[in-house]
Structures are given as C-alpha cells and as structure tokens.
Scaffold this active site. Structure first.
Site, mmCIF file in Angstrom:
data_model
loop_
_atom_site.group_PDB
_atom_site.id
_atom_site.type_symbol
_atom_site.label_atom_id
_atom_site.label_comp_id
_atom_site.label_asym_id
_atom_site.label_seq_id
_atom_site.Cartn_x
_atom_site.Cartn_y
_atom_site.Cartn_z
ATOM 1 N N GLY A 1 5.730 27.086 -27.848
ATOM 2 C CA GLY A 1 6.376 26.492 -26.522
ATOM 3 C C GLY A 1 5.862 26.774 -25.651
ATOM 4 O O GLY A 1 5.066 27.762 -25.282
ATOM 5 N N ASN A 2 6.228 26.298 -24.550
ATOM 6 C CA ASN A 2 5.639 26.304 -22.974
ATOM 7 C C ASN A 2 6.778 25.980 -21.866
ATOM 8 O O ASN A 2 7.459 25.096 -22.188
ATOM 9 C CB ASN A 2 4.526 25.619 -23.188
ATOM 10 C CG ASN A 2 4.336 24.337 -23.493
ATOM 11 O OD1 ASN A 2 5.002 23.462 -23.129
ATOM 12 N ND2 ASN A 2 3.876 24.412 -24.767
ATOM 13 N N SER B 1 -3.241 28.047 -22.935
ATOM 14 C CA SER B 1 -2.890 27.645 -24.474
ATOM 15 C C SER B 1 -3.646 28.685 -25.078
ATOM 16 O O SER B 1 -4.615 29.697 -24.681
ATOM 17 C CB SER B 1 -4.199 26.681 -24.521
ATOM 18 O OG SER B 1 -4.333 26.347 -26.105
ATOM 19 N N GLY B 2 -3.229 28.964 -26.515
ATOM 20 C CA GLY B 2 -3.539 30.237 -27.293
ATOM 21 C C GLY B 2 -3.394 31.661 -27.014
ATOM 22 O O GLY B 2 -3.969 32.647 -27.359
ATOM 23 N N SER C 1 -1.748 22.754 -24.827
ATOM 24 C CA SER C 1 -1.984 21.359 -25.315
ATOM 25 C C SER C 1 -1.020 20.489 -24.950
ATOM 26 O O SER C 1 -1.191 19.280 -24.967
ATOM 27 C CB SER C 1 -2.337 21.604 -26.737
ATOM 28 O OG SER C 1 -1.060 22.086 -27.409
ATOM 29 N N ASP C 2 0.258 21.009 -24.416
ATOM 30 C CA ASP C 2 1.113 20.000 -23.911
ATOM 31 C C ASP C 2 1.213 19.572 -22.487
ATOM 32 O O ASP C 2 2.071 18.893 -22.152
ATOM 33 C CB ASP C 2 2.723 20.597 -24.251
ATOM 34 C CG ASP C 2 2.692 20.687 -25.802
ATOM 35 O OD1 ASP C 2 2.559 19.749 -26.710
ATOM 36 O OD2 ASP C 2 3.002 21.891 -26.511
ATOM 37 N N HIS D 1 8.960 22.817 -23.452
ATOM 38 C CA HIS D 1 8.836 22.356 -24.494
ATOM 39 C C HIS D 1 9.036 23.507 -25.783
ATOM 40 O O HIS D 1 8.217 24.562 -25.537
ATOM 41 C CB HIS D 1 7.565 21.649 -24.799
ATOM 42 C CG HIS D 1 7.220 21.221 -25.809
ATOM 43 N ND1 HIS D 1 8.163 20.378 -26.818
ATOM 44 C CD2 HIS D 1 6.193 21.251 -26.918
ATOM 45 C CE1 HIS D 1 7.632 20.085 -27.776
ATOM 46 N NE2 HIS D 1 6.343 20.541 -28.081
ATOM 47 N N HIS E 1 9.734 23.981 -30.318
ATOM 48 C CA HIS E 1 10.207 23.412 -31.647
ATOM 49 C C HIS E 1 11.437 24.117 -32.160
ATOM 50 O O HIS E 1 11.360 24.389 -33.341
ATOM 51 C CB HIS E 1 9.096 23.653 -32.460
ATOM 52 C CG HIS E 1 7.840 22.796 -32.040
ATOM 53 N ND1 HIS E 1 6.353 23.288 -32.489
ATOM 54 C CD2 HIS E 1 7.419 21.923 -31.342
ATOM 55 C CE1 HIS E 1 5.627 22.241 -32.071
ATOM 56 N NE2 HIS E 1 6.371 21.674 -31.162
ATOM 57 N N ASP F 1 29.750 20.038 -20.250
ATOM 58 C CA ASP F 1 29.292 20.620 -18.833
ATOM 59 C C ASP F 1 27.849 20.542 -18.555
ATOM 60 O O ASP F 1 27.530 20.027 -17.383
ATOM 61 C CB ASP F 1 29.630 22.186 -19.128
ATOM 62 C CG ASP F 1 31.186 22.527 -19.069
ATOM 63 O OD1 ASP F 1 31.879 21.762 -18.786
ATOM 64 O OD2 ASP F 1 31.409 23.666 -19.412
ATOM 65 N N HIS G 1 9.474 15.886 -33.683
ATOM 66 C CA HIS G 1 8.540 16.640 -33.016
ATOM 67 C C HIS G 1 9.385 17.744 -32.383
ATOM 68 O O HIS G 1 9.247 19.000 -32.979
ATOM 69 C CB HIS G 1 7.970 15.766 -31.915
ATOM 70 C CG HIS G 1 7.207 16.716 -31.055
ATOM 71 N ND1 HIS G 1 6.303 16.118 -30.103
ATOM 72 C CD2 HIS G 1 6.737 18.210 -31.134
ATOM 73 C CE1 HIS G 1 5.572 16.906 -29.444
ATOM 74 N NE2 HIS G 1 5.917 18.196 -29.907
ATOM 75 N N TYR H 1 31.154 23.367 -9.311
ATOM 76 C CA TYR H 1 30.294 24.591 -9.657
ATOM 77 C C TYR H 1 29.301 25.066 -8.546
ATOM 78 O O TYR H 1 28.941 26.050 -8.055
ATOM 79 C CB TYR H 1 29.708 24.466 -11.157
ATOM 80 C CG TYR H 1 30.160 25.477 -11.861
ATOM 81 C CD1 TYR H 1 31.619 25.611 -12.388
ATOM 82 C CD2 TYR H 1 29.112 26.502 -12.600
ATOM 83 C CE1 TYR H 1 31.856 26.304 -13.256
ATOM 84 C CE2 TYR H 1 29.912 27.413 -13.244
ATOM 85 C CZ TYR H 1 31.223 27.231 -13.485
ATOM 86 O OH TYR H 1 31.770 28.251 -14.401
#
Lengths: 215, 215, 215, 215
Positions: free
Chosen positions: C23-24, C40-41, C70-71, C90, C92, C115, C155, C209
């Site tokens: 994720g990123n 990456s990585g 990579s995204d 992003h 998963h 909300d 995805h 809020y």
C-alpha cells in the site's frame, strides 16, 4: 479523574474497539454535577490528563482548551437522567455495530454474558446526533434493564457503569460476546441458556463477587 | 512455579485468548497437594510471581494476599481427580467458545489437530459455577479421551497438560484449530482425515516427538 | 511533506490495511505541481523522510534515489484531474478488497459511514496497471461523488482527501465500515438509513464539524 | 544466512501466520548442498543466528545443537528436486489452511494474486509426515506451476522462492489473498479475472518489475 479517563482510552485501543478518533470515555466527578470526557479530534496517542475536558450535565464546556467530544450531549443526558451511572463509553466496535446495523439484540447464550449483562444486550432506537435523541434512546433502553450496554440501531454501542472503568469493562465485554455469538451463529443456532440459570449466574456475579473483590 | 504461572498468562494475552481478566492458568506444585493460580480481579499487566496465590486441592487459599480466581474450584477438582495433570488453563477464547455455544465438538480435519488432540475436541456439559459441576464435567469428558481440551457448553475452554506450559499450549492450539475449522466450514465441508491416519499422526507426535525434543 | 507522508504510512500498518509493501500514501506539495510518494520496494519499517520520492503530475521522478511506487501513475492522474485533492492512498485492505472482488458497492447502513462518505462507497471499473486506466477509473467514479473512497473491481481501495492525512483517514474508515457491514450482512440484511437522514448526517459532519475543529 | 533465516521468522509472527512453534523458514546456502532451518521446539522469541541449524539435502543435521524442525524432510526434498528454489516456508496460517481443509484451490480473483501467483493457488495431496510424501506432493504440485505456494490438503501451506525472503513474501501474500477471497466468497461469488489479463499482470510483475527494483 482526568488521569483515569485519559488512561482508560488506552483500553479501547488495546481491545480494538476504536479506529481513528471514533470512540470516547467519560467519568462523572464524584459529588459534583460535572464529568470528564475526551476532547474532540485528538488522537488516542495524544490523550493526556491535561487535554481532557470537563463538562456540566447539560454538556457545556466548563474547563479545557479543546472542544468536548461530539458525543458529549449523549453522555450528559445519561448522567442527568441516571444518577447511579458514574461512567459512559461509546464505541463503533465492529461486531456490536454489526448487530446494531441489523437492529438485532444479542441473545444471551454464553455464561460470561449472563454474568456481566444478565441477559440479552438490547437494541436502542435509530437516532440522529444534534439533540437529545441519542441520550433519550440510551436511557429509555437501559433504565430498568440489567444490561450495561445498548446497541444503538445503525450506529454503535453505548455502555454505562458505576464508574468509568466499569463502563469500559462493559464495552470490552460487549464486543467480546457480540463477536463470539456472531461466530457461533454463522454455523448454526447457539443453544439457549434457561432463564433461571441466567438469573442465578447474574445474581452470583453481581453479589457473591461484589462481596469479595472485583473480578 | 509462581514465576512460571505468572509468565504463562502473557501467552494468553499474546494469542488473544482473553479479554479483561477472564482467563486463568494454574500449575501443580510438584510433590505437594498444592497448586499456584491467578488471583481474582488482577489484570494481566499486573501479574507478578508475588501476587500469584497458592491453593490446596480443595481449592482453599493456602498462601497469598488476593482471593484466588473464581474458577479455582474447577481447577482444584481436576487436580484432585486427574493425578497425571500438572497444569490447567481456562479461557473464553472466541472461536472455541462459539463451538461451545452451539454444543458442537470440533471435528478433526487438520493434521495439527491430529498431532495435538488425537481426534475431535469434545463438548462438556452445561454446568453452573458455585460447586463441583464444572470440575466434574471437565473430568468426565477428558478422562480416557486423547484431547487435552474440552469445550464446556455455553461457556468456554478448559485445557490440561502434564505441566502448566503444556496446558497453555493446548489452549492456544485449541483456539487456533477452532478458528481454522470454523473458517473452513463457512464455505463448505472440510474433508475428513481417515481415523487410522489420525491415529498415526497422534502416535508419532506423542512418541517419536517425545523421544527427541519438545516441538 | 516528506516527513508527513513517511509517518502516515505507519497508520496503514497500525490499522492492518497493508501487508508486505503493498500500500502507499502520497501528498501534494502545496503550491507546486509535485507530490511526495512512497518509494517502491521499501518496507514500512524502513520509510524515512529521506527515502520518500518526489514526482511531477505526469508521474515522473523529480527527486529521490528510489523508483517511485508502482502505483504512481494512478496517483498522478488523480492529482492532474482533481485539483481539490491533496492526498491519495492505495491499499488492498481485506474487507474493502472483498467487496471489490465481488464488484459490489458498500451500502450506507452505519451513521459513521453517512458522516464520512455521505452514502455508499462505490465500485470503480476493472483496470490494468501500466497506463492511465486505473487513474481514469478512480476519477470517473469519484468526480461529483460524495465518497472519498472507491473500490476498484478485483483490486483494492483508492481514497482521496484534501490532504494526505484526510486520505489516510478515509482509507482507515473505508476498511472499518467495509468490515462492519460485511459482518452485519453475514447474518441477515442490515436496516437501511433513509436518504434524508444520510444527507443530514453528512451535512452536519462536513459543516458543523468543520467550523469547530477536526474530529 | 543464519541471521537472515532467524530474522525472517519474525515476519511469520508479525503477520500472524504462526502460533506457538508451528511454522518454519529455511534458506539454501548459495553454492553448497546445504540449507539453514529453524530448530525444533524453540519459540520464535528465542531464535538467534546461533541456534539455527544446518542440514544437507537429505535432511541430515550437519551443524547445530538442536534437532532440526520436524518438517525438515519436506524442505530437503524441495531443495533436492527444485534447484531453482533458494527458500522454503511452511505455516498453518488460518485462511490458507481452511481452503486446504476443504481441498479447494484459491481462485485468482484479485490483481495482487495475479501479480504474485499468476493464477490460482493449487491444492497438493493429503500426505503424512515421516517420509518423502509431503516433499513429493509439494514438488509435483509446484513444478511447472506459476504459483509459489501450495495448500497441502488438511494440513497447511508450503511456499517457495528464489531465496528465503521471497518464500516468506509468498507465504504472507498467500494468507492475505486466502483471507480476502474467503471474505469475498462469504457474501456471493467474486467476479473472475479473464485469463489473458491474469497473464498480462503476471508477466508485468515478474518482468517489468524485476528490471527496476523489487517491489
């Protein structure tokens, strides 16, 4: 009391009852018409005795530099209408909120549930934030009920106790039994516990226990 | 022994078998009719060798400043009636308690389950706290059974072992297989393991293993 | 900004939204056509302000010693086409990705969802990595939608916000409601919340809020 | 290599793939017919480079004071018969083992699964410990298959990789997709990904990725 309430939030985190800043604990200040509650928008890592806020029983800020939790009106309503309550907790814990989303009470099929809640954990009404609706729903559901927790429909859990720690324990136990009964129901029907056995378990836990030491 | 029993409670926490103060470990003191058990109402963070309590085999407090766990009578009954048992553990771990709520034994469909339990994990009777009913239910179910764990109906798990660590391992493995078999069953029927393969796995794990070193 | 983005990855880990390096988080640099993103990585333990990378809005590396995530192309497309967006996340995460695998939007049956998301969390198209397909799918789904999160079919989740922290909050809340609504649906149908109550909750949360302090 | 293998066990713990002492990692020593593996019966907290053991490709202990893992024969068989394999991991992780208990392959319905496994994660045969049956089952299933992981029926997961870290990544990703696809299937059928899209994703991840830097 600020220290106690600040520290008890760590139990919500430890038992995975909350994400981000979504749950809160409050505790009544003994002998005064005041309670200590979580400030709004402060993450659990940053809670200290100093940034806790103090409100009166109408939910007005009395002391503190942050705005009180957005759920303050509900806490205040409970303190105003249930003088025996010394602590209130609100969470959106996953399994309890799932029962709440279906509007379904959790049936009492575990001895631990009979001990702590004395029967089912009931459903409260659907209520919008912004006035006393949530507080009224809590009080109407829990007044005269053995359960220390109520599943507010489509919303989450409110739990009460003689003090803040006791309300946190009820919130922790509520999620624990909500999860176990959910898992049990996934593969069939849990066996009921006869009502008089529930009564015996509840009576023993509240009384015999109380005479010795807290469990 | 106080140190060992105090430390083993951390394994219950580490594997998420307990919430609040609801589970307990005990260990028989070798060569004496005594066992060490968790004090009642003390949180897992605060357990030390010093606040562990010592009881005799009738469950009477022999040494310690706290009341013993409310489950002491069940532990004592097991030690009295199963002299080969050196450790007892009780939890309300989620998946095992869910099988218990349905009164359903966990079928042996995993090689790890054949290794550790030698077959299914059986259901014990519904029994109320307060006398020897729970202890009797445990002993009647586990005497002559390969399984080191019993699912007490509508209640939770009791596990036994040659010592406290072995009983904790059984409690950990019981929840692990209760969860895996539950998950497997959610989407269909797990494949059975033939009885003679279960026997071979159990025999090897208990014997070949034992001759080398504990796994 | 490098510090902020590096630190926010710890929230993905804390809430179990990511495994390994999957994720990123990115954040737009205010006033410039640039954004900071995860390299990456590199594992989450090793992220520092120094190893974050800076890209332009076409996703080209501008500054940094590692290749960007990579995204990156998907993040860049969002920044290019949604100028109001200051952060993109992003993941998963399990429950959100499960809804995405079925191509099913998450219905709004929790007040916390009303909300934060103002209604359902929508499904975006199935799109392959390698060109602008994923970015286009995100933008087409979220433009004009109240939801700050989209479930990209088969995805995972992309979430947006006015800044990186707000996008992380949306990713955390998305998984939380994905899980709770999933659990609710396992044992029946959750009760719907009337559309005008959803509107009232969303309006209050975004406006009342906002005038006080962030929750 | 001892250091690497010892440290990688912490990833099994971090991602909740193991309980007690039930999983293990091994790594081939480059240029020699030897591999490093976890000692039997040592808890994950106590693993050090020094107590790792070295075995030859028949699984015989070559160096070390502890007995090697009880799964050593299976690891050795893989190294003997798959010279391209530099690391092997075995776990009983919950969701993967649940698919294994039903003897059901995990269908490829997530892009992350297409990336890492290039298609479904297959089922290997039911095989007893004690001879080469498990090793044969792993090799027969994975030879010529894209997947780096196999679900051994009624047992658990074996994963392979070019080195130990890559095999650990496969074990982590296997449990992650096993869980997500399980959750997706609980409420309906996941949408299939067309085979040529799976091929494109796999090809890109293995090749384009490899030319830049590991993800």
């Amino acid at each position: 009391m600020r220290q106690i309430v600040a520290d008890l939030h760590a139990e919500l985190v430890r038992y995975n009852l909350v994400v981000w800043t979504a749950g809160n604990v409050s505790g009544r200040i003994p002998g005064e018409d005041l309670f200590v509650i979580k400030p709004s928008g402060v993450s659990y890592d940053e809670l200290t005795p100093e940034n806790m806020v103090v409100c009166d029983l109408d939910g007005n800020l009395v002391e503190g530099e942050h705005a009180p939790s957005s759920d303050t009106a509900a806490h205040a309503y409970v303190y105003r209408n249930m003088p025996e309550v010394g602590g209130v907790v609100h969470t959106h814990s996953t399994y309890a909120s799932a029962w709440a989303a279906r509007g379904e009470a959790i049936p009492c099929v575990l001895t631990a549930m009979a001990d702590e809640f004395g029967g089912e954990i009931p459903i409260g009404p659907f209520a919008l934030i912004g006035d006393d609706s949530i507080g009224q729903g809590i009080v109407e559901t829990l007044k005269g009920h053995r359960s220390k927790a109520v599943l507010m429909q489509n919303h989450g859990v409110f739990s009460i106790g003689k003090d803040a720690k006791s309300a946190v324990k009820a919130a922790v136990m509520c999620e624990d039994v909500a999860r176990t009964v959910h898992v049990a129901r996934q593969l069939g029907e849990p066996l009921p516990i006869p009502q008089d056995d529930i009564d015996r378990l509840y009576d023993r836990y509240q009384n015999v226990y109380g005479q010795r030491s807290p469990r």
